[in-house]
Design a protein around this motif. Structure first.
Motif, PDB file in Angstrom:
ATOM      1  N   LEU A 258      -1.107 126.990  71.507  1.00 20.70           N
ATOM      2  CA  LEU A 258       0.342 126.821  71.507  1.00 20.70           C
ATOM      3  C   LEU A 258       0.730 125.534  72.218  1.00 20.70           C
ATOM      4  O   LEU A 258       1.603 124.788  71.763  1.00 20.70           O
TER       5      LEU A 258
ATOM      6  N   THR B 113       5.611 133.086  68.344  1.00 24.65           N
ATOM      7  CA  THR B 113       4.539 133.373  69.302  1.00 24.65           C
ATOM      8  C   THR B 113       5.119 133.770  70.653  1.00 24.65           C
ATOM      9  O   THR B 113       4.688 134.750  71.273  1.00 24.65           O
TER      10      THR B 113
ATOM     11  N   GLN C  84       4.754 137.548  72.430  1.00 26.82           N
ATOM     12  CA  GLN C  84       3.965 137.682  73.655  1.00 26.82           C
ATOM     13  C   GLN C  84       4.793 138.075  74.877  1.00 26.82           C
ATOM     14  O   GLN C  84       4.249 138.320  75.939  1.00 26.82           O
TER      15      GLN C  84
ATOM     16  N   TYR D 128      -4.180 131.704  62.621  1.00 23.32           N
ATOM     17  CA  TYR D 128      -2.950 132.246  63.182  1.00 23.32           C
ATOM     18  C   TYR D 128      -2.572 133.557  62.501  1.00 23.32           C
ATOM     19  O   TYR D 128      -2.537 133.656  61.274  1.00 23.32           O
TER      20      TYR D 128
ATOM     21  N   GLY E 207       1.289 136.939  66.402  1.00 18.14           N
ATOM     22  CA  GLY E 207       1.680 135.682  67.016  1.00 18.14           C
ATOM     23  C   GLY E 207       0.564 135.033  67.802  1.00 18.14           C
ATOM     24  O   GLY E 207       0.827 134.146  68.624  1.00 18.14           O
TER      25      GLY E 207
ATOM     26  N   SER F  83      -5.146 131.206  72.857  1.00 19.25           N
ATOM     27  CA  SER F  83      -3.921 131.111  72.064  1.00 19.25           C
ATOM     28  C   SER F  83      -2.859 130.347  72.845  1.00 19.25           C
ATOM     29  O   SER F  83      -2.045 129.614  72.256  1.00 19.25           O
TER      30      SER F  83
END
Length: 350
Positions: A50, A72, A76, A31, A36, A46
């Motif tokens: 998540l 994250t 994003q 990570y 993120g 990813s």
């Protein structure tokens, strides 16, 4: 592999919360606290990582990873530099990449109750549906947003699971249920489910729109299972469970996909052939299989799931809780695809 160090501890066995947490901690060694994202992975993986973290929190009641998940999501939401039309809020240049993140957001909403995540998942659903084809193949999502081409299985399966899940999360909804029913009716009629009961990769790109005979990837068998379980939950129509069981049985009983009862990515015998994308596929199948298994009174797939977890734990795990590509063989390398696949597998035993 020496550059990657796990932050967890080795636990007692595969069907154990501590074992799952140790695998997540190893995964989180990838990570990146600036971007993120989980490094070395395609962007969509990813999203899968998540979602796995969110589902761990949901299963265990832990909020341990909530701050990381929030970071994250925040990072994003910014416009994507590599998407020339200014994508953002998880809207990518393919419908499937968008779908993975949308499902992660829906799972985060389940785990935390934070409506921001649900709102973002709704945005992604609308974005995906913008690419429902109204001119060829009688409908269905197309895969590539840049080229407006290819009806593939995974985009449509993700849309099925997402819309059915949104319906189940939103009291009084009818819109998302109708979208899910529309998706399944289209998908089931396309012929992508072949004569063996397995899902091929997509449809031909000519006017015939028939099964293209491309590989039977394990994740294409798993996402549709999860979607059908969500649709059964929404409707109580057992035909969706029957369809899911037919696909699941086809995988479990196939000599090339499940030799000696251990799931194998038959379309690419080695991690190198699978490249980075295919290394994550098997865990996605097991996740869908576990969701089906959980709603069946006799839990017919429990022994298969546990056998795979035991094999991975005994054979492909190294001393710092990283898992290799093949669940029947010794540890080969540590990558986010391999690791998130193992996390999905281990989560499915809880």
């Amino acid at each position: 592999m020496s550059s990657v160090k796990a932050r967890g501890v080795i636990a007692a066995g595969p069907s154990d919360v501590d074992t799952v947490r140790a695998a997540i901690e190893a995964m989180n060694a990838f990570y990146n606290e600036t971007t993120g994202l989980w490094d070395t992975s395609p962007w969509w993986q990813s999203g899968v990582a998540l979602r796995a973290v969110a589902e761990y929190m949901l299963v265990t009641g832990s909020e341990e990873y909530a701050p990381m998940a929030a970071f994250t999501v925040d990072t994003q939401r910014a416009p994507l530099d590599w998407w020339p039309e200014g994508g953002g809020e998880f809207r990518a240049d393919s419908t499937d990449d968008t779908g993975w993140w949308a499902l992660a957001l829906a799972s985060l909403y389940e785990a935390t109750g934070n409506s921001t995540y649900l709102d973002l998942a709704k945005v992604d659903e609308a974005y995906m549906y913008d690419y429902w084809n109204t001119t060829t193949c009688g409908g269905g999502l197309i895969w590539s947003i840049r080229t407006r081409t290819y009806h593939n299985a995974i985009s449509n399966e993700l849309y099925l699971e997402l819309t059915a899940k949104l319906h189940n999360l939103i009291p009084g909804d009818t819109f998302y249920l109708n979208q899910a029913l529309k998706e399944w009716d289209w998908f089931n009629a396309t012929g992508m489910i072949n004569s063996k009961g397995l899902v091929n990769d997509g449809l031909t790109e000519d006017d015939s729109c028939v099964n293209n005979g491309q590989p039977v990837w394990s994740y294409n068998q798993g996402v549709v299972l999860a979607g059908l379980v969500e649709l059964w939950t929404a409707t109580d129509d057992v035909s969706y469970i029957d369809a899911a069981r037919s696909i699941a049985d086809a995988v479990v009983n196939d000599a090339s996909l499940s030799p000696n009862g251990i799931l194998t990515e038959a379309a690419c015998a080695t991690a190198e052939e699978c490249e980075s994308n295919g290394t994550a596929f098997k865990g996605i199948f097991i996740r869908g299989l576990a969701k089906l298994n959980a709603v069946l009174d006799d839990h017919p797939y429990q022994s298969y799931i546990r056998k795979n977890a035991q094999s991975a734990y005994d054979n492909s795990r190294n001393s710092t809780d990283f898992y290799g590509f093949s669940w029947q063989a010794a540890f080969d390398n540590g990558t986010i695809g391999r690791q998130v696949s193992a996390v999905d597998l281990l989560l499915s035993t809880l």
